[in-house]
Design a protein around this motif. Structure first.
Motif, PDB file in Angstrom:
ATOM      1  N   LEU A 142       0.817  -1.217   0.000  1.00  0.00           N
ATOM      2  CA  LEU A 142       0.000   0.000   0.000  1.00  0.00           C
ATOM      3  C   LEU A 142       0.846   1.259   0.000  1.00  0.00           C
ATOM      4  O   LEU A 142       0.610   2.189  -0.772  1.00  0.00           O
ATOM      5  CB  LEU A 142      -0.949  -0.015   1.196  1.00  0.00           C
ATOM      6  CG  LEU A 142      -1.812   1.244   1.381  1.00  0.00           C
ATOM      7  CD1 LEU A 142      -2.715   1.473   0.174  1.00  0.00           C
ATOM      8  CD2 LEU A 142      -2.637   1.134   2.661  1.00  0.00           C
ATOM      9  N   GLY A 143       1.848   1.294   0.869  1.00  0.00           N
ATOM     10  CA  GLY A 143       2.705   2.469   0.927  1.00  0.00           C
ATOM     11  C   GLY A 143       1.921   3.744   1.161  1.00  0.00           C
ATOM     12  O   GLY A 143       0.973   3.776   1.943  1.00  0.00           O
ATOM     13  N   ARG A 144       2.288   4.803   0.434  1.00  0.00           N
ATOM     14  CA  ARG A 144       1.613   6.098   0.553  1.00  0.00           C
ATOM     15  C   ARG A 144       0.693   6.365  -0.635  1.00  0.00           C
ATOM     16  O   ARG A 144       0.307   7.511  -0.872  1.00  0.00           O
ATOM     17  CB  ARG A 144       2.650   7.217   0.652  1.00  0.00           C
ATOM     18  CG  ARG A 144       3.639   7.083   1.791  1.00  0.00           C
ATOM     19  CD  ARG A 144       2.962   7.041   3.146  1.00  0.00           C
ATOM     20  NE  ARG A 144       2.154   8.225   3.415  1.00  0.00           N
ATOM     21  CZ  ARG A 144       1.409   8.378   4.503  1.00  0.00           C
ATOM     22  NH1 ARG A 144       1.354   7.413   5.415  1.00  0.00           N
ATOM     23  NH2 ARG A 144       0.700   9.473   4.699  1.00  0.00           N
ATOM     24  N   ALA A 145       0.319   5.319  -1.371  1.00  0.00           N
ATOM     25  CA  ALA A 145      -0.543   5.502  -2.547  1.00  0.00           C
ATOM     26  C   ALA A 145      -1.821   6.239  -2.163  1.00  0.00           C
ATOM     27  O   ALA A 145      -2.473   5.904  -1.176  1.00  0.00           O
ATOM     28  CB  ALA A 145      -0.883   4.145  -3.153  1.00  0.00           C
ATOM     29  N   ARG A 146      -2.179   7.235  -2.957  1.00  0.00           N
ATOM     30  CA  ARG A 146      -3.364   8.038  -2.665  1.00  0.00           C
ATOM     31  C   ARG A 146      -4.573   7.604  -3.485  1.00  0.00           C
ATOM     32  O   ARG A 146      -5.707   7.881  -3.096  1.00  0.00           O
ATOM     33  CB  ARG A 146      -3.072   9.518  -2.913  1.00  0.00           C
ATOM     34  CG  ARG A 146      -1.974  10.087  -2.015  1.00  0.00           C
ATOM     35  CD  ARG A 146      -1.831  11.574  -2.221  1.00  0.00           C
ATOM     36  NE  ARG A 146      -2.989  12.307  -1.705  1.00  0.00           N
ATOM     37  CZ  ARG A 146      -3.245  13.584  -1.991  1.00  0.00           C
ATOM     38  NH1 ARG A 146      -2.454  14.249  -2.830  1.00  0.00           N
ATOM     39  NH2 ARG A 146      -4.295  14.192  -1.481  1.00  0.00           N
ATOM     40  N   ILE A 147      -4.332   6.956  -4.625  1.00  0.00           N
ATOM     41  CA  ILE A 147      -5.437   6.409  -5.425  1.00  0.00           C
ATOM     42  C   ILE A 147      -5.232   4.907  -5.489  1.00  0.00           C
ATOM     43  O   ILE A 147      -4.283   4.423  -6.116  1.00  0.00           O
ATOM     44  CB  ILE A 147      -5.486   7.019  -6.833  1.00  0.00           C
ATOM     45  CG1 ILE A 147      -5.670   8.539  -6.751  1.00  0.00           C
ATOM     46  CG2 ILE A 147      -6.612   6.393  -7.646  1.00  0.00           C
ATOM     47  CD1 ILE A 147      -5.675   9.233  -8.100  1.00  0.00           C
ATOM     48  N   VAL A 148      -6.091   4.173  -4.814  1.00  0.00           N
ATOM     49  CA  VAL A 148      -5.918   2.739  -4.629  1.00  0.00           C
ATOM     50  C   VAL A 148      -7.108   1.997  -5.227  1.00  0.00           C
ATOM     51  O   VAL A 148      -8.263   2.394  -5.033  1.00  0.00           O
ATOM     52  CB  VAL A 148      -5.780   2.388  -3.133  1.00  0.00           C
ATOM     53  CG1 VAL A 148      -5.694   0.879  -2.923  1.00  0.00           C
ATOM     54  CG2 VAL A 148      -4.563   3.082  -2.539  1.00  0.00           C
ATOM     55  N   SER A 149      -6.816   0.934  -5.969  1.00  0.00           N
ATOM     56  CA  SER A 149      -7.863   0.033  -6.447  1.00  0.00           C
ATOM     57  C   SER A 149      -8.021  -1.117  -5.465  1.00  0.00           C
ATOM     58  O   SER A 149      -7.028  -1.720  -5.037  1.00  0.00           O
ATOM     59  CB  SER A 149      -7.513  -0.519  -7.830  1.00  0.00           C
ATOM     60  OG  SER A 149      -8.317  -1.657  -8.135  1.00  0.00           O
ATOM     61  N   ASN A 150      -9.269  -1.412  -5.104  1.00  0.00           N
ATOM     62  CA  ASN A 150      -9.567  -2.550  -4.239  1.00  0.00           C
ATOM     63  C   ASN A 150      -9.727  -3.834  -5.047  1.00  0.00           C
ATOM     64  O   ASN A 150     -10.204  -4.841  -4.527  1.00  0.00           O
ATOM     65  CB  ASN A 150     -10.838  -2.272  -3.427  1.00  0.00           C
ATOM     66  CG  ASN A 150     -10.939  -3.116  -2.181  1.00  0.00           C
ATOM     67  OD1 ASN A 150      -9.991  -3.218  -1.418  1.00  0.00           O
ATOM     68  ND2 ASN A 150     -12.093  -3.743  -1.968  1.00  0.00           N
ATOM     69  N   ALA A 151      -9.306  -3.799  -6.315  1.00  0.00           N
ATOM     70  CA  ALA A 151      -9.390  -4.949  -7.229  1.00  0.00           C
ATOM     71  C   ALA A 151     -10.850  -5.367  -7.403  1.00  0.00           C
ATOM     72  O   ALA A 151     -11.763  -4.568  -7.211  1.00  0.00           O
ATOM     73  CB  ALA A 151      -8.513  -6.099  -6.742  1.00  0.00           C
ATOM     74  N   SER A 152     -11.062  -6.611  -7.794  1.00  0.00           N
ATOM     75  CA  SER A 152     -12.418  -7.119  -8.016  1.00  0.00           C
ATOM     76  C   SER A 152     -12.813  -8.059  -6.902  1.00  0.00           C
ATOM     77  O   SER A 152     -11.971  -8.531  -6.123  1.00  0.00           O
ATOM     78  CB  SER A 152     -12.482  -7.870  -9.353  1.00  0.00           C
ATOM     79  OG  SER A 152     -11.720  -9.069  -9.280  1.00  0.00           O
ATOM     80  N   CYS A 153     -14.101  -8.360  -6.828  1.00  0.00           N
ATOM     81  CA  CYS A 153     -14.576  -9.294  -5.807  1.00  0.00           C
ATOM     82  C   CYS A 153     -13.930 -10.663  -5.981  1.00  0.00           C
ATOM     83  O   CYS A 153     -13.557 -11.322  -4.995  1.00  0.00           O
ATOM     84  CB  CYS A 153     -16.094  -9.412  -5.881  1.00  0.00           C
ATOM     85  SG  CYS A 153     -16.744  -9.905  -7.503  1.00  0.00           S
TER      86      CYS A 153
END
Length: 331
Positions: A142-153
């Motif tokens: 995760l780090g400091r990423a500000r725009i993160v995708s939670n991927a798919s179900c």
């Protein structure tokens, strides 16, 4: 005293509404404040679809909309209808829950940041996210990423299982089939679509198709490239999906059931059931995957077959909340 986390829901569709249901009904989320909701649909439609849900049933409190507010019981949430989220003042918002399904371009994905929010969590795959993170699989990235995708179900169902099984037993190769309920991307009657199979009516046929998890799992777990294949079949049920996985293991446990119980005991991401369940029994389960232990089959000295359920809406929404907490905890 730690201040409450402030979130904003952009897109009040299946995931946006399910997230709000969980936040309002689970006392464990009392420390999360929803400061607003944005959706281009009419306010009355937003209220009606939150009040009455075909999968989860009626909400237990009265829901109505008026004067730019969504009233749920004695609570009221600001309700806006902007197609561009940058037009909304999000100053003080910790995480935007980006649930429109439109965050596939950078301008859409970063609109919440321009509006003043600290971070954006996208409820699905996005090629423009700073990082794709799946809890139980690669949270350390995760780090400091500000725009993160939670991927798919489906990626959330498969990736944590693969990581745990590989660490415990060593996976030489694996094939996973997702048996997925139909979604809004499929037609209710035969209509031209992105592929011949996907042009067919969703509620009357099993539809072999592709899944974004086929490449997303190896994006999340790069070391599985070359030893994993993933296929999909859409089936005519409207809620809850499953995976059927076959593993070639380097170290087959002598007692597979005992090994699985030990590996996933009290795991909040991967649950277990000993009961002879069907899909409706798994509705509103919060885990990313629930392994059906009676379906476990060991074949030959190194092959293991596992079957698991996942509520592709409720479980995924639970991970959205968990991921938002993780993102906010970096501050």
């Amino acid at each position: 005293m730690t201040r409450p986390m402030q979130v904003f829901i952009n897109g009040f569709g299946r995931i946006g509404r399910t997230v709000l249901r969980q936040l309002l009904t689970d006392p464990a989320h009392a420390d999360i404040v929803v400061v607003g909701i944005n959706d281009i649909a009419a306010a009355d439609s937003c209220a009606y679809l939150f009040q009455y849900d075909s999968a989860f049933g009626p909400f237990p409190q009265r829901v109505r909309a008026d004067a730019g507010l969504l009233h749920v019981g004695d609570r009221a949430f600001a309700l806006t209808r902007h197609s561009d989220l940058a037009q909304v003042d999000l100053t003080g918002v910790d995480v935007v829950l980006e649930c429109t399904g439109r965050a596939t371009t950078r301008p859409v994905a970063e609109a919440g940041l321009h509006a003043g929010a600290q971070a954006v969590l996208i409820s699905g795959p996005s090629p423009v996210a700073d990082q794709t993170v799946v809890l139980g699989a690669n949270a350390q990235t995760l780090g400091r990423a500000r725009i993160v995708s939670n991927a798919s179900c489906t990626t959330n169902a498969i990736a944590p299982l693969l990581r745990a099984m590989d660490a415990a037993f060593g996976i030489a190769a694996a094939h996973v089939t997702t048996i997925h309920c139909y979604t809004g991307s499929q037609p209710t009657i035969d209509l031209p679509g992105p592929s011949p199979e996907r042009s067919r009516a969703a509620a009357v046929s099993m539809v072999p198709t592709t899944t974004s998890a086929a490449h997303q799992v190896t994006e999340v777990l790069p070391d599985f490239a070359g030893r994993l294949s993933v296929s999909a079949v859409r089936v005519p049920v409207h809620s809850v999906s499953a995976i059927d996985a076959v593993f070639q293991l380097r170290n087959m446990p002598a007692d597979a059931l005992s090994a699985l119980r030990g590996l996933f005991a009290d795991d909040p991401i991967i649950g277990l059931t000993d009961d002879p369940c069907v899909s409706t029994d798994m509705r509103a389960r919060p885990e990313s995957l629930i392994l059906a232990l009676p379906q476990t089959t060991a074949v030959a000295p190194a092959q293991l077959r596992l079957f698991g359920w996942y509520d592709n809406e409720w479980g995924f929404s639970a991970r959205m909340i968990d991921m938002a907490r993780l993102m906010q905890s970096r501050d």
